[in-house]
Enzyme design. Sequence first.
Site, PDB file in Angstrom:
ATOM      1  N   HIS A  74       0.845  -1.193   0.000  1.00 36.87           N
ATOM      2  CA  HIS A  74       0.000   0.000   0.000  1.00 36.87           C
ATOM      3  C   HIS A  74       0.874   1.235   0.000  1.00 36.87           C
ATOM      4  O   HIS A  74       1.934   1.240   0.612  1.00 36.87           O
ATOM      5  CB  HIS A  74      -0.925   0.021   1.226  1.00 36.87           C
ATOM      6  N   ASP A  91      -7.920  -5.631  -0.505  1.00 33.03           N
ATOM      7  CA  ASP A  91      -8.343  -6.483  -1.622  1.00 33.03           C
ATOM      8  C   ASP A  91      -8.018  -7.958  -1.421  1.00 33.03           C
ATOM      9  O   ASP A  91      -8.607  -8.811  -2.088  1.00 33.03           O
ATOM     10  CB  ASP A  91      -7.678  -5.995  -2.924  1.00 33.03           C
TER      11      ASP A  91
END
Length: 371
Positions: A257, A308
Amino acid sequence: MTSTRGLEGVVATESSISSIIDDTLTYVGYDIDDLAENASFEEVVYLLWHKRLPKEDELAELKQQLSDNMALPQEILNHFKTYPIDKVHPMSALRSAVSLLGLYDDLSEDMSDEANYQKAINLQAKIATIVTAFSRVRKGLEPVEPRADLGYAANFLYMLSGKEPEDIEVEAFDKALVLHADHELNASTFTARVCVATLSDMYSGVTAAIGALKGPLHGGANEQVMKMLSEIGSEENAEAYIEEKLANKEKIMGFGHRVYRKGDPRAKHLREMSRQLTKLRGEEKWYNMSIRVEAAFTAQKPLPPNVDFYSASVYHSLGIDHDLFTPIFAVSRVSGWIAHILEQYANNRLIRPRADYVGPGMQKYVPINER
Ligand code: CMC
């Protein structure tokens, strides 16, 4: 002038919608852990749009407005039937249908606060119907009309399958919607803000955002995670698969991320949901495989799973087609996009950064026959 690749670390706006500070995500000051455990998706929508939690009558009114506006204009359903259905990704269908929705809304170009609020309701309500109706039409099935007695999450699952969902399915789906609703200045939200900062309309902003969400580095990652798990096939293949991908310098979808360092706070909720739902379905292999992939990957790269990674096995366990995972992300995230669009309109200035030019110096035009 110096540029920053991918605008890393650049603070591009003020916002009072959501924050990520020290790996804690909040919506309007409420910790995502608190909201995931306690709030319904409709409450979160209200929170993001009004910057406070609703009272009972306010929540009831929002639910009613969403329910009243879910049905799609017939023109959109007809349009689906003209798509090259076996080739169209549902995210492309969604992007086109949301753009089309603007054509059938008399308020599209009306920029008053009242009209923008009505458009917000229209988009939030109809996006669920678009995704579910498209999913059915492409299978040769008739779309299922929304039911006034069901909440947003239940209606989505009902319109998708035509069957009333079990409570545990509704609870899990509602929680997934809460977890995906907003995320500070992520790529699709930034896209929406850039678009409407030109004073373009809300349908254009959301259409642009859907385009940005579609890519595998952003919302498209959840579908890719399921593709990877399907390729791995069985638990004992997980380690070798990851080793080979990393040896080939490939990215493993669902990890890493730009902003989080210790970990994405949403992932632990989805991990637990994946554990419970795969068990309920007797398909623990998807959860077990995911755990082994996480262990194998993080042993080599200190990049924790993001939102996700475990959402893939959650949606799979809910019986949802894999290419609908990213459209579902949009069904939730449109609430955040709208909140940011309204915030942008309320204090607008054109978003127009500069580029650090690295091309050739001044050149003289050469006529075509002399080149
Ligand atoms: N697998 C393998 N290596 C990775 C991964 C990954 N998933 N993510 C980052 N890296 C490596 C990358 O190769 C690079 O290594 P090096 O410095 O040796 O070249 C380093 O980590 C930095 O990566 P980056 O791509 O420059 O980092 P970024 O901040 O630009 O990108 C990211 C963030 C999320 C796009 C990236 O981590 C990624 O591509 N992850 C996989 C796709 C994904 O899961 N996306 C969903 C993001 S969260 C939800 C959402 O926004 O939709």
